[in-house]
Scaffold this active site. Structure first.
Site, PDB file in Angstrom:
ATOM      1  CB  SER A  96      -0.979   0.024   1.182  1.00  0.00           C
ATOM      2  OG  SER A  96      -1.967  -0.920   0.987  1.00  0.00           O
ATOM      3  CG  ASP A 146      -4.951  -1.132   0.255  1.00  0.00           C
ATOM      4  OD1 ASP A 146      -5.216  -2.142   0.924  1.00  0.00           O
ATOM      5  OD2 ASP A 146      -4.669  -1.158  -0.955  1.00  0.00           O
TER       6      ASP A 146
HETATM    7  C1  GLA Z   1      -5.459  -3.958  -3.256  1.00  0.00           C
HETATM    8  C2  GLA Z   1      -6.613  -2.978  -3.175  1.00  0.00           C
HETATM    9  C3  GLA Z   1      -7.465  -3.271  -1.953  1.00  0.00           C
HETATM   10  C4  GLA Z   1      -7.880  -4.733  -1.886  1.00  0.00           C
HETATM   11  C5  GLA Z   1      -6.675  -5.635  -2.090  1.00  0.00           C
HETATM   12  C6  GLA Z   1      -7.048  -7.091  -2.179  1.00  0.00           C
HETATM   13  O1  GLA Z   1      -4.583  -3.751  -2.181  1.00  0.00           O
HETATM   14  O2  GLA Z   1      -6.138  -1.663  -3.108  1.00  0.00           O
HETATM   15  O3  GLA Z   1      -8.593  -2.421  -1.960  1.00  0.00           O
HETATM   16  O4  GLA Z   1      -8.913  -5.000  -2.800  1.00  0.00           O
HETATM   17  O5  GLA Z   1      -5.947  -5.297  -3.253  1.00  0.00           O
HETATM   18  O6  GLA Z   1      -7.529  -7.534  -0.961  1.00  0.00           O
END
Ligand code: GLA
Length: 339
Positions: A108, A152
């Site tokens: 993230s 995230d």
């Molecule tokens: C990414 C997206 C999240 C989520 C994950 C999978 O990190 O940004 O919103 O969907 O994938 O869990």
């Protein structure tokens, strides 16, 4: 309006369980990691944003109303445009970022960057962290064109170190659950880089959306699985993952509250199998790492984040971590621990 520098720090996150369900009614269990982004903002009195990144070693100058350029400054530019639209800041800004969060590893970094730029722009006393996280998600969805869920942004905006954020993604209510002392979470960078914007995330989202459209619900986690007989092909598999992962993550909340490490580990293993077989977001090299991590003594292991590379998260007994890690690294010399 202040012309002082405002500096904020925001961590990356790792998701322990509840994958690919944060846009479809699920409860997710992310926690902040130690690596963080440091962002400094100040107004520059022009109509241009000037954005410097220590990590990318470059500077971008771009008009404040320009659309996304599909380049690294977009996360910051999108946040600044949102902050201007909300009346938090005015005109061009000088922003410098220094990030220790690995990029393209499912930790993230993008959400942390947006949340940091918004927090650095938020006037004192304005807007709680949940509303800020929702604004950050809109930046990803609308400005950057990434159709992500809310996990995230909430994890990095409202998470607390050493605590798991048990987040209900329907209404953003959450509990901060302390990680038991005899649970060690290890985040392993696989060395395979992934990009959310590269199309794979969107493609999977469209398949989930197709399932939601046929069943007439946004909330596949609480759908009646008997209805899944109406689906076929990829949407059927995605719905099966979302529904089963929704149940696993609720069981994981119970396992965490009762400090049942073995049960939590088993749920992580089942989550990986579902991500591999039903969501189809794993890679053979990640499957092998998970298998080896378990064979060498981890109680749980799974890919974390969107998949297609990125990181694995493992749950290990603290007294076994050092020998376990040495053995795993001997089998996979390219892996690194992310803190
Ligand atoms: C990414 C997206 C999240 C989520 C994950 C999978 O990190 O940004 O919103 O969907 O994938 O869990």
């Amino acid at each position: 309006m202040s012309t002082e520098d405002v500096t904020v720090r925001v961590p990356g996150r790792v998701n322990l369980i509840g994958e690919w369900i944060d846009f479809s009614g699920g409860t997710v269990l992310p926690m902040p990691i130690r690596s963080e982004i440091t962002l400094t903002r100040r107004p520059n009195g022009t109509d241009t944003d000037v954005i410097r990144s220590a990590q990318f070693g470059s500077e971008a100058r771009i008009g404040i109303d320009m659309p996304a350029q599909h380049d690294w400054p977009d996360a910051i530019r999108g946040a600044l445009q949102a902050a201007r639209a909300m009346g938090w800041i005015k005109g061009g800004q000088d922003v410098s970022v220094h990030s220790a969060i690995p990029v393209g590893q499912g930790l993230s970094s993008s959400a942390a960057t947006i949340v940091a730029a918004l927090k650095a722009s938020r006037p004192a006393g304005e807007t709680d962290d949940v509303s800020l996280a929702l604004a950050a998600r809109r930046v990803e969805n609308e400005f950057m064109g990434v159709p992500c869920g809310i996990m995230d942004q909430m994890a990095v905006a409202a998470g607390r170190r050493g605590h798991v954020l048990a987040l209900d993604t329907i209404d953003c209510s959450f509990e901060l659950l302390p990680l038991p002392e005899d649970w060690e979470i290890v985040v392993i960078q696989s060395g395979v880089r992934r990009e959310l914007a590269d199309g794979s995330y969107k493609a999977r989202q469209l398949e989930c959306r197709a399932a939601m459209d046929v069943l007439g619900t946004e909330d596949l986690c609480h759908a009646d699985p008997a209805q899944f007989a109406r689906l076929s092909g990829a949407p059927a598999k995605r719905a099966r993952h979302i529904w089963s992962e929704g149940r696993r993550s609720l069981e994981a909340v119970d396992a965490l509250k009762s400090r049942d490490r073995a049960a939590f580990g088993r749920l992580m293993v089942a989550s990986h199998a579902s991500l591999r077989d039903d969501m189809e977001v794993s890679l053979p090299v990640m499957d092998q790492m998970v298998e080896d991590a378990l064979a060498l003594g981890a109680e749980g292991a799974r890919l974390t984040g969107a998949g297609f590379g990125g990181c694995i998260v493992a749950l290990v007994a603290p007294d076994r971590v050092e020998t376990w890690w040495a053995a795993l690294q001997a089998r996979h010399p390219q892996i690194k621990r992310a803190d």
